[in-house]
Design a protein around this motif. Sequence first.
Motif, short mmCIF file in Angstrom:
data_model
loop_
_atom_site.label_atom_id
_atom_site.label_comp_id
_atom_site.label_asym_id
_atom_site.label_seq_id
_atom_site.Cartn_x
_atom_site.Cartn_y
_atom_site.Cartn_z
N GLY A 154 33.75 56.36 29.64
CA GLY A 154 33.69 56.03 30.44
C GLY A 154 31.94 55.41 31.04
O GLY A 154 31.42 55.30 31.64
N THR A 155 31.28 55.49 30.19
CA THR A 155 29.56 55.11 29.56
C THR A 155 28.97 53.00 29.38
O THR A 155 30.73 52.97 28.95
N LEU A 156 28.39 52.81 29.92
CA LEU A 156 28.37 50.98 30.04
C LEU A 156 28.03 51.32 28.46
O LEU A 156 27.56 51.32 27.92
N GLN A 157 29.48 49.86 27.74
CA GLN A 157 29.19 49.17 26.26
C GLN A 157 28.34 47.90 26.12
O GLN A 157 26.80 47.88 25.34
N GLN A 158 28.46 47.55 27.43
CA GLN A 158 27.39 46.08 26.69
C GLN A 158 28.11 45.45 28.52
O GLN A 158 28.83 45.46 29.67
N VAL B 55 25.35 32.87 38.81
CA VAL B 55 24.29 34.14 37.52
C VAL B 55 25.88 35.40 37.44
O VAL B 55 26.47 35.34 38.76
N MET B 56 26.18 35.13 36.86
CA MET B 56 27.67 35.93 36.61
C MET B 56 27.22 37.01 35.17
O MET B 56 26.46 37.00 34.76
N GLY B 57 27.82 38.37 35.80
CA GLY B 57 27.27 38.87 34.92
C GLY B 57 29.11 40.08 34.40
O GLY B 57 29.88 39.95 35.37
N ASN B 58 29.34 40.27 32.56
CA ASN B 58 30.43 40.44 32.22
C ASN B 58 30.45 42.10 31.91
O ASN B 58 29.65 42.05 31.06
N LEU B 59 30.49 43.32 32.18
CA LEU B 59 30.54 44.30 31.52
C LEU B 59 31.81 45.15 31.66
O LEU B 59 32.68 44.50 31.63
N THR B 60 31.75 45.84 30.20
CA THR B 60 32.93 46.63 29.37
C THR B 60 32.28 47.96 29.14
O THR B 60 30.66 48.11 28.76
N TRP B 61 33.01 48.51 29.07
CA TRP B 61 33.15 50.28 29.23
C TRP B 61 33.90 50.42 28.24
O TRP B 61 34.58 50.31 27.00
N GLN C 101 19.84 33.73 29.18
CA GLN C 101 21.40 34.35 29.20
C GLN C 101 21.03 35.47 28.03
O GLN C 101 20.31 35.42 26.99
N ARG C 102 21.39 36.68 28.18
CA ARG C 102 21.24 37.79 27.24
C ARG C 102 23.38 38.50 27.54
O ARG C 102 23.63 38.01 28.51
N THR C 103 22.74 38.96 26.10
CA THR C 103 23.85 39.79 26.03
C THR C 103 23.07 41.43 25.76
O THR C 103 22.46 41.32 24.42
N CYS C 104 23.32 42.07 26.21
CA CYS C 104 22.67 44.01 26.04
C CYS C 104 23.92 44.62 25.33
O CYS C 104 24.95 44.93 26.64
N GLY C 105 24.20 45.32 24.64
CA GLY C 105 24.94 46.38 24.56
C GLY C 105 24.17 47.76 24.28
O GLY C 105 22.71 48.18 24.07
N TYR C 106 24.69 49.40 24.51
CA TYR C 106 24.08 50.64 24.67
C TYR C 106 24.58 51.15 24.76
O TYR C 106 26.12 51.54 23.58
N GLY C 107 24.00 52.31 23.66
CA GLY C 107 24.81 53.27 22.57
C GLY C 107 24.66 54.37 23.28
O GLY C 107 24.67 54.61 24.22
N THR D 20 33.84 45.32 37.23
CA THR D 20 34.29 44.94 35.07
C THR D 20 33.55 43.21 35.27
O THR D 20 32.89 42.67 33.86
N GLN D 21 32.86 42.49 36.69
CA GLN D 21 31.74 41.85 36.82
C GLN D 21 31.12 41.62 37.97
O GLN D 21 31.87 41.85 38.94
N TYR D 22 29.84 41.01 38.19
CA TYR D 22 30.25 40.60 39.66
C TYR D 22 29.24 38.81 39.09
O TYR D 22 28.80 38.31 38.49
N LYS D 23 29.13 38.48 40.58
CA LYS D 23 28.81 36.92 40.39
C LYS D 23 28.35 36.46 41.77
O LYS D 23 28.87 36.69 42.62
N PHE D 24 27.26 36.02 41.69
CA PHE D 24 25.80 35.65 42.85
C PHE D 24 26.09 34.24 42.78
O PHE D 24 25.58 32.97 41.83
#
Length: 64
Positions: free
Chosen positions: A42-46, A32-38, A58-64, A21-25
Amino acid sequence: MTLGLNDPDASACDGNAGRMTQYKFNLNGSSVMGNLTWNANGTLQQLAIRDPFKASNQRTCGYG
């Protein structure tokens, strides 16, 4: 996890689904943080990335 320079890195997982759900370096006190939603299937949403070192990263990527 701490690598050499005493900058701990971390990730978080959803205990029920086992998905990240999250990674932090960390580097010199900044993260540098990434927040993942599903999606329910079970596929990656964002993935939303926050980068304090370079604002244009800074990015927000959505996946279809």
